[in-house]
Design an enzyme around this catalytic site. Sequence first.
Site, PDB file in Angstrom:
ATOM      1  N   ASP A   1       3.645  -0.483  11.306  1.00 55.37           N
ATOM      2  CA  ASP A   1       3.276   0.004  11.214  1.00 55.37           C
ATOM      3  C   ASP A   1       2.654   0.661  12.583  1.00 55.37           C
ATOM      4  O   ASP A   1       1.979   0.538  13.198  1.00 55.37           O
ATOM      5  CB  ASP A   1       2.468   0.105   9.466  1.00 55.37           C
ATOM      6  CG  ASP A   1       2.029   2.132   9.060  1.00 55.37           C
ATOM      7  OD1 ASP A   1       2.905   2.180   7.932  1.00 55.37           O
ATOM      8  OD2 ASP A   1       1.322   2.654  10.029  1.00 55.37           O
TER       9      ASP A   1
ATOM     10  N   SER B   1       7.161   7.247  12.714  1.00 57.82           N
ATOM     11  CA  SER B   1       6.266   5.976  11.945  1.00 57.82           C
ATOM     12  C   SER B   1       7.291   5.196  13.418  1.00 57.82           C
ATOM     13  O   SER B   1       7.806   4.964  13.961  1.00 57.82           O
ATOM     14  CB  SER B   1       7.385   6.155  10.758  1.00 57.82           C
ATOM     15  OG  SER B   1       8.419   6.209  10.792  1.00 57.82           O
TER      16      SER B   1
ATOM     17  N   ASP C   1       0.705  -0.691  -0.026  1.00 55.52           N
ATOM     18  CA  ASP C   1       0.082  -0.106  -0.017  1.00 55.52           C
ATOM     19  C   ASP C   1       0.717   1.171  -0.188  1.00 55.52           C
ATOM     20  O   ASP C   1       0.691   2.158  -0.552  1.00 55.52           O
ATOM     21  CB  ASP C   1      -0.909   0.030   1.208  1.00 55.52           C
ATOM     22  CG  ASP C   1      -0.615   0.056   2.677  1.00 55.52           C
ATOM     23  OD1 ASP C   1       0.881  -0.116   2.375  1.00 55.52           O
ATOM     24  OD2 ASP C   1      -0.873  -0.269   3.431  1.00 55.52           O
ATOM     25  N   HIS C   2       2.203   0.969   0.278  1.00 49.67           N
ATOM     26  CA  HIS C   2       2.668   2.425   0.949  1.00 49.67           C
ATOM     27  C   HIS C   2       3.434   2.457  -0.874  1.00 49.67           C
ATOM     28  O   HIS C   2       3.690   4.090  -1.064  1.00 49.67           O
ATOM     29  CB  HIS C   2       3.798   2.309   1.407  1.00 49.67           C
ATOM     30  CG  HIS C   2       3.439   2.676   3.375  1.00 49.67           C
ATOM     31  ND1 HIS C   2       2.726   1.756   3.586  1.00 49.67           N
ATOM     32  CD2 HIS C   2       3.867   3.432   3.836  1.00 49.67           C
ATOM     33  CE1 HIS C   2       2.223   2.229   4.790  1.00 49.67           C
ATOM     34  NE2 HIS C   2       3.045   3.170   5.176  1.00 49.67           N
TER      35      HIS C   2
ATOM     36  N   ARG D   1       8.869   3.162  11.378  1.00 48.97           N
ATOM     37  CA  ARG D   1       9.964   2.312  10.235  1.00 48.97           C
ATOM     38  C   ARG D   1      11.854   2.453  11.148  1.00 48.97           C
ATOM     39  O   ARG D   1      11.932   3.310  11.565  1.00 48.97           O
ATOM     40  CB  ARG D   1      10.286   3.614   9.400  1.00 48.97           C
ATOM     41  CG  ARG D   1      10.788   5.258   9.456  1.00 48.97           C
ATOM     42  CD  ARG D   1      10.879   6.006   8.380  1.00 48.97           C
ATOM     43  NE  ARG D   1       9.076   6.350   8.818  1.00 48.97           N
ATOM     44  CZ  ARG D   1       9.131   7.474   7.991  1.00 48.97           C
ATOM     45  NH1 ARG D   1       9.403   8.427   7.383  1.00 48.97           N
ATOM     46  NH2 ARG D   1       7.730   8.100   7.285  1.00 48.97           N
TER      47      ARG D   1
ATOM     48  N   ARG E   1      -1.018  12.919   9.721  1.00 51.52           N
ATOM     49  CA  ARG E   1       0.769  13.613  10.361  1.00 51.52           C
ATOM     50  C   ARG E   1       0.630  14.998   9.097  1.00 51.52           C
ATOM     51  O   ARG E   1       0.646  14.795   8.321  1.00 51.52           O
ATOM     52  CB  ARG E   1       1.597  13.038   9.838  1.00 51.52           C
ATOM     53  CG  ARG E   1       1.719  11.801  10.533  1.00 51.52           C
ATOM     54  CD  ARG E   1       2.655  10.707  10.607  1.00 51.52           C
ATOM     55  NE  ARG E   1       2.869   9.858  12.245  1.00 51.52           N
ATOM     56  CZ  ARG E   1       3.084   8.468  12.099  1.00 51.52           C
ATOM     57  NH1 ARG E   1       3.661   7.867  11.008  1.00 51.52           N
ATOM     58  NH2 ARG E   1       3.447   7.608  12.910  1.00 51.52           N
TER      59      ARG E   1
HETATM   60  C1  MIC Z   1       4.044   6.619   8.521  1.00 47.23           C
HETATM   61  O1  MIC Z   1       2.610   6.813   8.170  1.00 47.23           O
HETATM   62  O2  MIC Z   1       4.738   6.873   8.861  1.00 47.23           O
HETATM   63  C2  MIC Z   1       4.135   5.023   7.279  1.00 47.23           C
HETATM   64  C3  MIC Z   1       4.785   5.464   6.432  1.00 47.23           C
HETATM   65  O3  MIC Z   1       2.930   4.282   7.232  1.00 47.23           O
HETATM   66  C4  MIC Z   1       4.836   4.615   8.454  1.00 47.23           C
HETATM   67  C5  MIC Z   1       5.775   3.098   7.706  1.00 47.23           C
HETATM   68  C6  MIC Z   1       6.309   3.564   7.416  1.00 47.23           C
HETATM   69  O4  MIC Z   1       7.506   4.346   8.057  1.00 47.23           O
HETATM   70  O5  MIC Z   1       7.113   2.363   6.493  1.00 47.23           O
HETATM   71  C7  MIC Z   1       4.723   4.346  10.252  1.00 47.23           C
HETATM   72  O6  MIC Z   1       3.697   5.191  10.487  1.00 47.23           O
HETATM   73  O7  MIC Z   1       4.756   3.373  10.823  1.00 47.23           O
HETATM   74 FE1  SF4 Z   2      -0.253   5.007   4.945  1.00 46.63          FE
HETATM   75 FE2  SF4 Z   2       1.092   5.851   7.364  1.00 46.63          FE
HETATM   76 FE3  SF4 Z   2      -0.735   7.301   5.971  1.00 46.63          FE
HETATM   77 FE4  SF4 Z   2      -1.666   5.524   6.813  1.00 46.63          FE
HETATM   78  S1  SF4 Z   2      -0.186   7.569   7.732  1.00 46.63           S
HETATM   79  S2  SF4 Z   2      -1.967   6.444   5.080  1.00 46.63           S
HETATM   80  S3  SF4 Z   2       0.011   3.532   7.126  1.00 46.63           S
HETATM   81  S4  SF4 Z   2       1.231   6.297   4.713  1.00 46.63           S
END
Ligand code: MIC
Ligand code: SF4
Length: 642
Positions: free
Chosen positions: A119, A533, A64-65, A535, A379
Site C-alpha cells: 500500500d 497507489s 480494511d479496504h 496497486r 487523495r
Molecule cells: C489508495 O489509497 O489508493 C489505496 C487503495 O490504498 C492503494 C492500494 C490499492 O489500490 O489497493 C494504495 O495507496 O496503494
Molecule cells: Fe485506505 Fe489508501 Fe485511503 Fe489510506 S489512502 S485510507 S490506505 S484507501
Amino acid sequence: MKMNIAQKIILKHLLSGEMKTGKEVAISIDQTLTQDATGTMAFLQFEALGIPRVKTKLSISYIDHNTLQTGFENADDHRFLQSAATKYGAYFSRPGNGICHQVHLERFGVPGATLIGSDSHTPTGGALGMLAIGAGGLDVAVAMAGGPFYLTMPKIVLVNLTGKLKPWVVAKDIILELLRRLTVKGGVGKIFEFGGTGVAGLTVPERATITNMGAELGATTSLFPSDAETRRFLKSQDREKSWRALKSDPGCHYDSVIDIDLGALEPMIAKPHQPDQVVTVRKIEGLKVDQVLVGSCTNSSYKDLMTLAAILKGKKVHPLISAGVAPGSRQVLEMLGRNGALADLIAAGVRIFESACGACIGMGQAPASGAVTLRTFNRNFQGRSGTADAQIYLASPEVAAAAILTGQITDPRKLGKAPKIALPKKMVIDDGMIIPPTRSGQKIQIVRGANIKPLPLASKMPTDLKGQILLKVSDNITTDHIMPAGAKILPLRSNLPAISQYVFAPIDPTFAERAKNAGGGFILSGENYGQGSSREHAALAPMYLGIKAVVAKSFARIHMANLINFGILPLTLANPQDYARLKQNDELEFSDIRGQLQPGAEIVVRNITRKKNFAVRHALTQRQIMVVLAGGTLNYFKYNKK
Ligand code: MIC
Ligand code: SF4
C-alpha cells in the site's frame, strides 16, 4: 562516517549494493503488511513462490479496504486471506479492526526497523522512525519469503522544521505546504527526513499525518527521529520495550535541505483534482460545501477525532451538509465510545462509519452530482469519490469541523479558541481482533471462494515488439486512472479477467476492448506516469490485455517497479519533444528488443506510421532486464529455481 537516519537504517539492513544515490541496493525486510485489496494477489504470489511459512520477523494481513460487502466477493477474499495468514504464519487483522497504517503504527511499528507494505501509504510508519516503504504486492510476497527488497538509493532531503504551529494550524498544513512547494512529483527518488527544533512539538500521530502524505509527493518514504515523543507514544500503547532512540549524527550529509517555519504557516487546503493544488483556506473561503468526511489513514487518529468532537460538541451539522466520520482504528473508536466523544459526534448529527478506508477509496459515500466534498484524506483524484464530477478538497480535521458548522469553506481561526486535546497516557489496548499466527500451518486448507481466480503469468518478452500506441495520455496519470477502484471495481481485485475490462475506464472506456482486439500494444504518457497507489493491478491488468511497454516522459517509483515485476517495459523518451510527434494509433516497432535491452543503452524505435525513428531510454539494472525478458518476477523466480 556521519550518517542521517535513513542511511543508518539502510546500512543496518544492507544486503548488497552501494549506498550511493541512484544505485540499486538490496535491503532485508523486518516486517511486511498487506491489505485486502492488494493482499489477495500478494498471498497468491507468495503461494506461487512455494515457501511454506513467512520468514520475516512479522508479517500481517489487514482487512480494511474491501469492507463494503455488496456481494459475496469481498467476504470470499476475507476468508481466503484469513486462511492464507493462518497457513503461512502471518498475523491477521480482522475487518473492523481499522486501517492498516493506523493499526500498524499503534500496535506493530518499531523504530529503526524496515517495513514494506503493499500500500502506497506504508510510509506512515516513518512517524516512529522506521524505514517504511510502499511496494507492489509481489515485492511484498518476495519479502515475506525472506527475499530482499530492491530499491534505487534515493536522495535524502532534510526537512528542517523550526518554530511552533499557531493555534488551528496543524500537521496537515505542514504536509500541504510541502505539496504546494514541491508538487506531486517533487518527491520522486527522495526520502524526506524530518528534523529541526520543530519536531519535538509534534506527537507521533501528527508526524504520521505528515509521513503518510509524503506518498503524495511521490517520495520513496518519509521519516522522523525516534525521540522522547516516540517513547511516550509507544508507552501509551504498552510497547515501550520497542522503543529505541534514533537520530541523525550532527553534521551528517543531506542532498538538500528544505526549511519550514511552522510559525509562519496557516490553514491550507488542496483543491481538485491533485493533492498539490494547495492554497490557503483563506483564499477560497465561502465556497459552499455539500459533504464533509473525517477519516482515512491520514487523519483519523484519536486526536483528530477528539478535536472534531470538541468543536462540534453541543452544536449541529449544517442543514446542507452530510458529515461523516470513519475512525482509523477500533482502538480510536472504542476510546471515543468510552469517553463520551462519540456521543457528542452522534448528537451533532455526524454519520458514523466503520473503522476502514471506506469513502477514501470510493467504498460508499459517493457525493451528489457536481458536489463539493471536503475530506481529511490524502487523495482527491477525479472520480475517486465514486462521483465523476464531484470536487474533492483536502484539509485538516479543524478545517473540516469549521465547514460542518458553517456549510462552507471557513478559516477555522474564526471559530474562537482552539481545543486542546491531550493524548491519554494509556490507550485502550485490545488486540482481540488480531489473530496471531499458529505454530504450524501444515494442516490448514486455504479457502478459495468463487472470487479467487488463478494467478496469471506473463509470457516471455518476444524478440521483436510491434504494435500500436493504444492510448496517449498526459502528465501525472494516476493509478486510479489506469485501474480505478470504488465499490463496483474494487471487489474484482482477485479476478483479473473481470477487472481488466476497466483498465483506463475513466479516460477511455473503449481501451480494454481495443487492446484485446489489437492483441496488445503500447501506452504513451507524459511525466510521472502511474503516480498514487501501489496497486499492481495497474500493471497486471494491462499485462493481461497484452501491453508490452509504456513509453513516458517519466514514471512514479512504485508503478515503475510494478511494471517490471509483470514484464512490461517502462521506457522514457530520450528526447521529450518526441511526445508531441507521436500520436495515438501510430504503429511502432522495437526490433531485436531482447538484444537492444542493455544496461544504460538507448533503444531505437521505428515509428512505422510516420516513417521515422526515435530513441527511448530505460533505467533497468541487469537484474531487472532479466526479469522483464523472463516475463516478470514470478517467471524469473521459476526459471532460476530450475
Ligand atoms: C489508495 O489509497 O489508493 C489505496 C487503495 O490504498 C492503494 C492500494 C490499492 O489500490 O489497493 C494504495 O495507496 O496503494
Ligand atoms: Fe485506505 Fe489508501 Fe485511503 Fe489510506 S489512502 S485510507 S490506505 S484507501
